[in-house]
Design an enzyme around this catalytic site. Structure first.
Site, PDB file in Angstrom:
ATOM      1  N   HIS A  50      38.075  33.139  36.661  1.00 13.28           N
ATOM      2  CA  HIS A  50      37.156  32.837  37.758  1.00 13.28           C
ATOM      3  C   HIS A  50      36.355  34.083  38.128  1.00 13.28           C
ATOM      4  O   HIS A  50      36.760  35.200  37.852  1.00 13.28           O
ATOM      5  CB  HIS A  50      37.925  32.362  38.995  1.00 13.28           C
ATOM      6  CG  HIS A  50      38.795  33.427  39.580  1.00 13.28           C
ATOM      7  ND1 HIS A  50      40.044  33.724  39.081  1.00 13.28           N
ATOM      8  CD2 HIS A  50      38.601  34.287  40.614  1.00 13.28           C
ATOM      9  CE1 HIS A  50      40.589  34.716  39.782  1.00 13.28           C
ATOM     10  NE2 HIS A  50      39.722  35.085  40.717  1.00 13.28           N
ATOM     11  N   THR A  52      35.128  35.634  41.631  1.00 18.16           N
ATOM     12  CA  THR A  52      35.287  35.480  43.077  1.00 18.16           C
ATOM     13  C   THR A  52      33.908  35.472  43.728  1.00 18.16           C
ATOM     14  O   THR A  52      33.110  36.371  43.518  1.00 18.16           O
ATOM     15  CB  THR A  52      36.151  36.610  43.665  1.00 18.16           C
ATOM     16  OG1 THR A  52      37.420  36.601  43.010  1.00 18.16           O
ATOM     17  CG2 THR A  52      36.349  36.434  45.158  1.00 18.16           C
ATOM     18  N   MET A 125      30.457  42.843  44.188  1.00 17.13           N
ATOM     19  CA  MET A 125      30.628  43.255  42.796  1.00 17.13           C
ATOM     20  C   MET A 125      31.188  42.059  42.026  1.00 17.13           C
ATOM     21  O   MET A 125      32.393  41.852  41.958  1.00 17.13           O
ATOM     22  CB  MET A 125      31.597  44.437  42.678  1.00 17.13           C
ATOM     23  CG  MET A 125      31.736  44.898  41.230  1.00 17.13           C
ATOM     24  SD  MET A 125      33.026  46.135  40.979  1.00 17.13           S
ATOM     25  CE  MET A 125      34.504  45.147  41.136  1.00 17.13           C
ATOM     26  N   HIS A 127      32.750  39.909  39.352  1.00 17.14           N
ATOM     27  CA  HIS A 127      33.615  40.251  38.223  1.00 17.14           C
ATOM     28  C   HIS A 127      34.529  39.077  37.899  1.00 17.14           C
ATOM     29  O   HIS A 127      34.781  38.223  38.745  1.00 17.14           O
ATOM     30  CB  HIS A 127      34.453  41.496  38.534  1.00 17.14           C
ATOM     31  CG  HIS A 127      35.437  41.290  39.630  1.00 17.14           C
ATOM     32  ND1 HIS A 127      35.075  41.286  40.968  1.00 17.14           N
ATOM     33  CD2 HIS A 127      36.776  41.051  39.599  1.00 17.14           C
ATOM     34  CE1 HIS A 127      36.141  41.063  41.707  1.00 17.14           C
ATOM     35  NE2 HIS A 127      37.193  40.904  40.905  1.00 17.14           N
ATOM     36  N   SER A 129      38.253  38.760  36.515  1.00 14.16           N
ATOM     37  CA  SER A 129      39.456  39.524  36.186  1.00 14.16           C
ATOM     38  C   SER A 129      40.121  38.992  34.922  1.00 14.16           C
ATOM     39  O   SER A 129      40.184  37.783  34.703  1.00 14.16           O
ATOM     40  CB  SER A 129      40.450  39.494  37.343  1.00 14.16           C
ATOM     41  OG  SER A 129      39.963  40.265  38.414  1.00 14.16           O
ATOM     42  N   TYR A 132      45.792  41.091  36.190  1.00 13.66           N
ATOM     43  CA  TYR A 132      46.273  41.582  37.477  1.00 13.66           C
ATOM     44  C   TYR A 132      47.558  42.346  37.176  1.00 13.66           C
ATOM     45  O   TYR A 132      48.508  41.768  36.632  1.00 13.66           O
ATOM     46  CB  TYR A 132      46.624  40.437  38.428  1.00 13.66           C
ATOM     47  CG  TYR A 132      45.491  39.592  38.967  1.00 13.66           C
ATOM     48  CD1 TYR A 132      44.158  39.982  38.900  1.00 13.66           C
ATOM     49  CD2 TYR A 132      45.767  38.381  39.572  1.00 13.66           C
ATOM     50  CE1 TYR A 132      43.149  39.195  39.430  1.00 13.66           C
ATOM     51  CE2 TYR A 132      44.770  37.580  40.114  1.00 13.66           C
ATOM     52  CZ  TYR A 132      43.469  37.990  40.031  1.00 13.66           C
ATOM     53  OH  TYR A 132      42.475  37.206  40.563  1.00 13.66           O
TER      54      TYR A 132
END
Length: 190
Positions: A50, A52, A125, A127, A129, A132
């Site tokens: 995803h 954000t 920003m 992005h 991911s 994590y």
């Protein structure tokens, strides 16, 4: 996930919610493969690919759903483009695909943030991911090199955003076991 430099989460009743932009299944499958390879080497929880759009904000369940529905109105499918694989300084921004901050990408985040009442003290920003984890800087660099090698075509990758989703995202839960998709909205074509 959430931008670690955002304003503190307001104390109130409710739970933490985030708004995510989701890629279509064919693109998600490629990204999931890359994510799985990184997790097998460096650990970390599994999560849906995803971008954000709105970081973690505390809301009541009904308020979150109402704000989600309102934010989705008028948003059309759009394209995000990967600039490069990057590494960050937090668990939720360990290794990620930096998305080119086009006017459209930034405006959609701004539109949705205004509907959610989300104020960010740093510029958005965008992005996606890939990992994590709480790992050393040296391991992050190694993970970035692996990501670059595993998917040499990742730079410049076009990521069509065809859906928005509301997720319950307790950022204190690094296992992500409490994270849950609450609602999803298909975006109409432009």
């Amino acid at each position: 996930m959430a931008n670690p430099k955002s304003d503190p989460i307001e104390p109130c009743e409710g739970e933490l919610y985030s708004l995510w932009a989701l890629p279509p299944e064919d693109v998600a499958t490629k990204i999931i493969s890359l994510m799985s390879s990184l997790r097998s080497e460096f650990g970390g929880p599994e999560f849906e690919p995803h971008i954000t759009v709105v970081g973690a904000i505390r809301l009541t369940p009904q308020d979150a759903l109402n704000k989600f529905r309102s934010a989705c109105e008028g948003v059309k499918a759009y394209q995000a483009t990967v600039d490069q694989v990057s590494i960050g300084t937090t668990f939720y921004q360990c290794v990620f695909l930096l998305i080119h901050p086009t006017t459209e990408v930034v405006q959609i985040s701004s539109h949705c943030c205004s509907h959610f009442g989300y104020n960010n003290s740093t510029p958005y920003m965008p992005h996606l991911s890939l990992l994590y984890a709480n790992i050393s800087d040296e391991m992050k660099k190694r993970a970035k090199e692996i990501a670059d090698k595993l998917n040499e075509a990742v730079n410049g990758l076009k990521v069509p955003v065809t859906r928005l989703a509301l997720y319950k995202t307790d950022t204190g839960d690094e296992t992500l076991k409490s994270w849950e998709k609450i609602a999803e909205h298909d975006l109409p074509s432009s």
